[in-house]
Scaffold this motif. Structure first.
Motif, PDB file in Angstrom:
ATOM      1  N   THR A 124      -1.645  -3.522  12.457  1.00 50.88           N
ATOM      2  CA  THR A 124      -1.403  -2.083  12.432  1.00 50.88           C
ATOM      3  C   THR A 124      -2.694  -1.323  12.727  1.00 50.88           C
ATOM      4  O   THR A 124      -3.802  -1.842  12.537  1.00 50.88           O
ATOM      5  N   TRP A 165      -5.188   2.232   4.515  1.00 43.76           N
ATOM      6  CA  TRP A 165      -4.319   1.064   4.759  1.00 43.76           C
ATOM      7  C   TRP A 165      -3.656   0.593   3.475  1.00 43.76           C
ATOM      8  O   TRP A 165      -2.466   0.235   3.481  1.00 43.76           O
ATOM      9  N   LEU A 195       3.472  -5.262  -0.866  1.00 46.22           N
ATOM     10  CA  LEU A 195       2.942  -6.500  -1.418  1.00 46.22           C
ATOM     11  C   LEU A 195       3.312  -6.641  -2.882  1.00 46.22           C
ATOM     12  O   LEU A 195       3.740  -7.723  -3.342  1.00 46.22           O
ATOM     13  N   PHE A 217       3.444 -14.101   4.052  1.00 44.02           N
ATOM     14  CA  PHE A 217       3.665 -12.754   4.548  1.00 44.02           C
ATOM     15  C   PHE A 217       3.562 -12.755   6.069  1.00 44.02           C
ATOM     16  O   PHE A 217       3.054 -13.705   6.682  1.00 44.02           O
ATOM     17  N   HIS A 259       8.591  -2.514   4.015  1.00 47.19           N
ATOM     18  CA  HIS A 259       8.039  -3.281   5.137  1.00 47.19           C
ATOM     19  C   HIS A 259       7.771  -2.373   6.324  1.00 47.19           C
ATOM     20  O   HIS A 259       6.756  -2.533   7.027  1.00 47.19           O
ATOM     21  N   LEU A 310      -6.949  -8.169   1.669  1.00 48.30           N
ATOM     22  CA  LEU A 310      -5.644  -8.434   1.069  1.00 48.30           C
ATOM     23  C   LEU A 310      -5.774  -8.619  -0.444  1.00 48.30           C
ATOM     24  O   LEU A 310      -4.957  -8.103  -1.218  1.00 48.30           O
ATOM     25  N   TYR A 370      -4.945  -1.069   9.572  1.00 47.30           N
ATOM     26  CA  TYR A 370      -5.767  -2.221   9.225  1.00 47.30           C
ATOM     27  C   TYR A 370      -6.858  -2.462  10.253  1.00 47.30           C
ATOM     28  O   TYR A 370      -7.975  -2.847   9.892  1.00 47.30           O
ATOM     29  N   LYS A 383       7.091  -7.765  12.538  1.00 45.54           N
ATOM     30  CA  LYS A 383       7.191  -6.334  12.830  1.00 45.54           C
ATOM     31  C   LYS A 383       8.319  -6.032  13.804  1.00 45.54           C
ATOM     32  O   LYS A 383       9.012  -5.002  13.682  1.00 45.54           O
ATOM     33  N   LEU A 386       0.928  -7.626   9.433  1.00 43.38           N
ATOM     34  CA  LEU A 386       0.240  -6.686   8.545  1.00 43.38           C
ATOM     35  C   LEU A 386      -1.152  -6.366   9.048  1.00 43.38           C
ATOM     36  O   LEU A 386      -1.685  -5.273   8.803  1.00 43.38           O
ATOM     37  N   ALA A 430       0.271  -0.473   2.682  1.00 41.75           N
ATOM     38  CA  ALA A 430       0.643  -1.887   2.551  1.00 41.75           C
ATOM     39  C   ALA A 430       0.847  -2.342   1.118  1.00 41.75           C
ATOM     40  O   ALA A 430       1.687  -3.213   0.848  1.00 41.75           O
ATOM     41  N   ALA A 464       4.597  -0.534   5.580  1.00 45.09           N
ATOM     42  CA  ALA A 464       3.428  -1.409   5.611  1.00 45.09           C
ATOM     43  C   ALA A 464       3.055  -1.802   7.033  1.00 45.09           C
ATOM     44  O   ALA A 464       1.876  -2.056   7.326  1.00 45.09           O
ATOM     45  N   LEU A 465       4.050  -1.833   7.940  1.00 45.94           N
ATOM     46  CA  LEU A 465       3.791  -2.237   9.316  1.00 45.94           C
ATOM     47  C   LEU A 465       3.518  -1.058  10.232  1.00 45.94           C
ATOM     48  O   LEU A 465       3.514  -1.198  11.458  1.00 45.94           O
TER      49      LEU A 465
END
Length: 843
Positions: free
Chosen positions: A318, A472, A480, A311, A70, A450, A321, A38, A315, A476, A73-74
């Motif tokens: 955050t 989330w 992915l 990965f 990215h 995931l 998540y 991140k 992730l 994300a 997702a972060l």
């Protein structure tokens, strides 16, 4: 620029970077994909927006798009793509991030799982199946691994997921720290895999792992306990299979599982070595083939043994998540641990108190015992073995003090110590698993979510968990999906060869510890059924390909295709009239269901369910129901009044008795029960009531005396005899005698010739109405249960939310078979036992 030099650049604000430094950081981003931390993404994203927003940062659309994905997702602030006329490079990349060709789901749309699929003989192990199928792999010491395939129905799924999580945490609380830090279990949507671990130098499954561990192992001393935990889980599955037929359990030899896994590895290695040939492993003809979870093995040299990606573990840091994880832990892990801990604390406190009392009694001599202890002891509570809880008795039981301390107290201590040992082991295992540095509970949750995000499914846990997960997943999942597409292009693998309806993503996630940084790897696995799946090993495809019937699933044909449902039903009707055709009829009926499940089921329901009544018939049914209510007024009313009195709902009990309309010969019993109710409402002790009523002593409430006078007027002889025997018989036997000889429901329904209502019709209408009311009450209790909070709820709050439903079930006008379960629920929630007097067999 060396790696540490790039880290020094990242320490500075992006606007201070030179062009050369920015290029070096960008190259680090390219080299790190898809496991970009991140910190790197955040700095590079700031540099793009601040320094060069009017041009592509990388000059390569793939890397620019990857940076946008990215960043989103972060948890960074990224445009969503609805930017109107904005045609900047950032805006164009944001719009591309919404296109399904690059950033859309990888998996094919899940098939609609209906009755045709559930009945299909071509499929045994399918992730969306409404039936749960479990394969238990064991050796001579017991079960080693359990694989559960299928989504199941919500009621079954909830029990299985909770039991699987408990088993997983227990085993990982016993695991050997030297065997590796990852958790090998998986609790996904449609697939659960739980292992007990192996001890010693036994053969184990060759599971590819970046941590150089082949399987979870447990210490030799804990092996039996781990097997026992898994055996408990298998016991639940077998119980559900026996009770519901919605779960199927099959036993397989663990050695066969190991042999099959080794055979697949050898097949992949052979394909990689002989690139001019392809190898096909067809399904076995036997119907009892094993089902296992296998990794996608590479059939090309130089790229590793399996397909997998690393990965960034950021992730899972955050805010989006963390909301998912907190909701999940609150619903499952924390609730399990808290419940076990509270029970253990209660048991230990009770053991300590009982032990101290027993020791004090044993130390005292005879004179001290007479001075300090009464001659008798009143028992006011009992220990409930099934739940491990203490229930307060309604009526105290008297015991001699010597007998109490010689017999009762040691038994009570022994029972509580047994439960305390079980709870202590469970608490220790759960807390060890939750608080270990590598956090097995977090690993299981991370793998669950995931996998669900990549497959595009939502875990069915609670509304709050589902909302948090969808939020989330929206951030994300596109990243992915995009990175997996890019990786498969580099490997020369077609996405359809890996992402199939029987694929799940198994994660290897390690949270950060004081010594090590966090790690996150994802590997696709496939469900392989040796009796249904075909395995292809071809070097040109670069990966082992598995195919089964779910890969070719299509919507069920309409009734117009093939024989119609009506034709199949007519053939079944003709066959049913022939003698000795039971086996053939069963076979033909199953074939008809498979061919036209909706149509045949609809016709079966039509045949079993009569058409609705006409207006005249409705009037007749109404008349029959009123007749039944009048004729069953006595038995139902007294039964409800007795149950209401047990629950101390005295006003309800009086109302039930006031509403009884019966013949004079039975009215005396109604008034006598009314007298008992009025005594209990006046808070007279149960053991005092027989003497007070039998001898009509001072202290009786006036309303009870009036009830006795009314009873004598209705049936003087029965009233006199009942009162004379009451003091000696006691309250319980006295109440039972009031119910002896009362007409049962079948005898009560006598019909009504004046309104042309036969006894049979009256009884049938009464049974139907009672069944309808029982179904309504069950649904009402279920709806009330949904109002309970997801976290630990106080008993009084739970009773307040369930109270109305429990009251209707216990003392409503149509009490039935669900009353026993409601009584048990009331006992456990309140911790108090309702009065046990007046139990009447058959009522």
């Amino acid at each position: 620029m060396r790696g540490d030099a790039v880290d020094e650049v990242l320490e500075r604000l992006p606007h201070t970077w030179s062009a050369d430094e920015a290029e070096r950081v960008a190259q680090r981003f390219r080299d790190s994909r898809p496991a970009v931390p991140k910190r790197l993404v955040s700095r590079l994203w700031q540099y793009w927006l601040q320094q060069c927003p009017d041009e592509l940062l990388f000059g390569d659309t793939e890397d620019d798009l990857a940076l946008v994905l990215h960043a989103r997702a972060l948890g960074l602030q990224v445009p969503v793509g609805d930017l109107g006329a904005d045609d900047s490079p950032v805006a164009r990349c944001a719009r591309r991030a919404r296109e399904s060709a690059e950033c859309g789901p990888l998996f094919p749309a899940p098939p609609v799982w209906g009755p045709k699929a559930a009945l299909a003989p071509q499929v045994r192990a399918a992730l969306p199946s409404s039936l749960l199928r479990a394969w238990v792999a064991g050796d001579e010491q017991g079960p080693v691994e359990v694989l559960v395939v299928g989504a199941g129905i919500p009621e079954i799924r909830q029990q299985v997921v909770q039991a699987a999580l408990t088993t997983c945490l227990r085993v990982n609380g016993l695991s050997d720290p030297d065997s590796g830090d990852f958790v090998g279990d998986h609790l996904g949507v449609g697939l659960i895999r739980v292992t007990a671990g192996l001890s010693g130098k036994q053969a184990s499954l060759d599971i590819p792992s970046v941590f150089r561990a082949r399987s979870v192992t447990v210490a030799d001393g804990a092996s039996s306990t781990a097997r026992g935990a898994l055996r408990d889980f298998v016991g639940l599955l077998r119980s559900l299979a026996h009770e519901t037929s919605l779960v199927e359990v099959a036993d397989i030899a663990y050695a066969d599982l190991v042999t099959y896994a080794q055979g697949l590895r050898a097949l992949a290695d052979r394909a990689a070595g002989e690139t001019d040939r392809a190898f096909l492993r067809a399904p076995r003809p036997a119907d009892d083939g094993l089902v296992s979870l296998q990794p996608y093995l590479r059939t090309a040299k130089g790229h590793g043994a399996t397909v997998g990606l690393e990965f960034s573990p950021d992730l899972f840091t955050t805010d989006a998540y963390l909301g998912v994880e907190q909701a999940h832990q609150r619903v499952l892990s924390q609730r399990l641990t808290m419940d076990a801990r509270l029970r253990l604390d209660q048991l230990e406190a009770e053991i300590k108190q009982l032990t101290a009392d027993l020791a004090a009694f044993d130390r005292a001599n005879a004179e001290e015992r007479r001075a300090l202890w009464p001659a008798t002891v009143l028992l006011v509570e009992r220990f409930d073995e099934p739940t491990g809880r203490t229930i307060r008795l309604t009526e105290p039981e008297e015991r001699e003090t010597e007998q109490y301390y010689e017999v009762n107290v040691p038994q009570l201590i022994s029972m509580r110590e047994k439960w305390a040992r079980r709870m202590s082991e469970l608490v220790e295992q759960l807390e060890t698993a939750v608080h270990r540095p590598y956090a097995p509970a977090r690993q299981v949750a991370a793998g669950r979510f995931l996998d669900a995000a990549l497959r595009g499914v939502a875990p069915d846990e609670s509304p709050s968990t589902e909302r948090a997960f969808l939020a989330w997943c929206t951030e994300a999942a596109p990243m992915l999906w995009f990175e997996w597409r890019c990786a498969l292009r580099r490997y020369g693998i077609a996405p359809s060869d890996v992402f199939t309806p029987h694929t799940v993503l198994i994660s290897r996630y390690l949270p950060p510890t004081a010594e090590d940084s966090a790690l996150l790897f994802s590997h696709p696995y496939t469900v392989v059924d040796t009796a249904r799946s075909t395995v292809l090993a071809d070097a040109e495809r670069a990966v082992m390909v598995v195919r089964d019937a779910t890969d070719h699933a299509e919507p069920a044909p309409s009734d117009a295709a093939g024989p119609t449902a009506q034709a199949l039903w007519d053939d079944l009707a003709r066959l049913a009239e022939e003698p000795r055709v039971e086996e053939e009829f069963s076979r033909r009926f199953l074939e008809a269901l498979r061919a036209q499940p909706h149509g045949v089921t609809r016709r079966m329901i039509e045949a079993l369910q009569p058409s609705g009544p006409t207006a005249a018939e409705a009037d007749e049914i109404g008349t029959a129901l009123r007749t039944a209510e009048r004729h069953t007024s006595l038995g139902e009313g007294m039964d409800r009044a007795l149950m209401a009195m047990r629950c101390e709902a005295f006003l309800t009990a009086v109302e039930c008795l006031d509403g009884i309309r019966t013949e004079p010969q039975w009215q005396a019993r109604v008034w006598l029960l009314r007298a008992i109710v009025e005594c209990r409402a006046a808070r007279l002790e149960s053991r005092e009531i027989p003497g007070l009523l039998g001898h009509q002593m001072p202290g009786l409430p006036d309303v009870a005396l009036r009830a006795l006078d009314e009873a004598g007027s209705a049936d003087e002889e029965f009233t006199r005899v009942w009162l004379e025997t009451l003091p000696e018989a006691g309250l319980d036997k006295g109440i039972r005698r009031l119910f002896q000889g009362l007409p049962r429901a079948r005898a009560d329904c006598k019909g009504d010739p004046q309104h042309k209502v036969s006894p049979e019709r009256e009884y049938a209408v009464w049974l139907f109405r009672r069944a309808v009311e029982n179904a309504r009450l069950a649904r009402q209790l279920d709806e009330a249960g949904e109002e309970l909070a997801e976290h630990q709820e106080a008993v009084d709050t739970a009773l307040a939310k369930l109270g109305r439903a429990l009251e209707e079930i216990l003392v409503g006008p149509y009490v039935g078979g669900s009353r026993g379960e409601a009584e048990e629920l009331f006992e456990v929630l309140s911790g108090q036992e309702p009065p046990r007097y007046g139990r009447v067999a058959g009522r």
